[in-house]
Design a protein around this motif. Structure first.
Motif, PDB file in Angstrom:
ATOM      1  N   LYS A  21       2.534   0.320   7.768  1.00 14.30           N
ATOM      2  CA  LYS A  21       2.611   0.157   6.315  1.00 14.30           C
ATOM      3  C   LYS A  21       1.892  -1.108   5.858  1.00 14.30           C
ATOM      4  O   LYS A  21       1.192  -1.106   4.843  1.00 14.30           O
ATOM      5  N   LEU A  22       2.062  -2.208   6.608  1.00 11.15           N
ATOM      6  CA  LEU A  22       1.373  -3.457   6.261  1.00 11.15           C
ATOM      7  C   LEU A  22      -0.137  -3.306   6.356  1.00 11.15           C
ATOM      8  O   LEU A  22      -0.878  -3.786   5.491  1.00 11.15           O
ATOM      9  N   ILE A  23      -0.610  -2.645   7.402  1.00 14.22           N
ATOM     10  CA  ILE A  23      -2.051  -2.449   7.576  1.00 14.22           C
ATOM     11  C   ILE A  23      -2.591  -1.558   6.469  1.00 14.22           C
ATOM     12  O   ILE A  23      -3.668  -1.823   5.917  1.00 14.22           O
ATOM     13  N   GLN A  24      -1.857  -0.513   6.112  1.00 16.54           N
ATOM     14  CA  GLN A  24      -2.311   0.379   5.050  1.00 16.54           C
ATOM     15  C   GLN A  24      -2.344  -0.322   3.701  1.00 16.54           C
ATOM     16  O   GLN A  24      -3.202  -0.036   2.878  1.00 16.54           O
ATOM     17  N   LYS A  25      -1.425  -1.255   3.455  1.00 16.73           N
ATOM     18  CA  LYS A  25      -1.446  -2.030   2.210  1.00 16.73           C
ATOM     19  C   LYS A  25      -2.658  -2.955   2.168  1.00 16.73           C
ATOM     20  O   LYS A  25      -3.304  -3.099   1.138  1.00 16.73           O
ATOM     21  N   ARG A  26      -2.926  -3.582   3.301  1.00 17.66           N
ATOM     22  CA  ARG A  26      -3.999  -4.580   3.372  1.00 17.66           C
ATOM     23  C   ARG A  26      -5.386  -3.941   3.321  1.00 17.66           C
ATOM     24  O   ARG A  26      -6.287  -4.445   2.665  1.00 17.66           O
TER      25      ARG A  26
END
Length: 105
Positions: A21-26
């Motif tokens: 989720k963090l990678i997809q947000k970034r």
């Protein structure tokens, strides 16, 4: 080598969804194509968790864990399979390395 793989397996098993989720947000990612999702689903349906753990050296523990987590496999079961697989592959590679070193010298 085995300890690092095991630690990575532990982190990705229990925090893989949050990391994704963090990678997809970034970063902006295109959704996975239908054919790729279908191939992953067919592989999982045919081989399951055992198949992904056997294929660790061909990909990486993180890819195997990512597949298992995406199919909502239980974290404890993932870690049991990964621990055994990482131990066996570490043992196999250590023996293979010794054989190659003795043969080369």
């Amino acid at each position: 080598a085995g300890g690092g793989a095991w630690l990575g397996a532990l982190v990705f098993t229990y925090f893989g969804t949050e990391i994704r989720k963090l990678i997809q947000k970034r970063f902006k990612f295109d959704p996975m194509s239908f054919s790729r999702r279908r191939k992953m689903y067919l592989f999982w349906k045919r081989y399951g968790l055992l198949g992904t753990t056997i294929l660790i050296p061909l990909f990486s523990p993180m890819i195997s864990i990512g597949i298992a987590v995406s199919f909502q496999e239980k974290p404890g079961r993932i870690m049991r399979y990964m621990t055994v697989a990482i131990f066996l592959y570490t043992l196999i590679f250590a023996v293979f390395k010794e054989a190659v070193v003795k043969w080369a010298v």
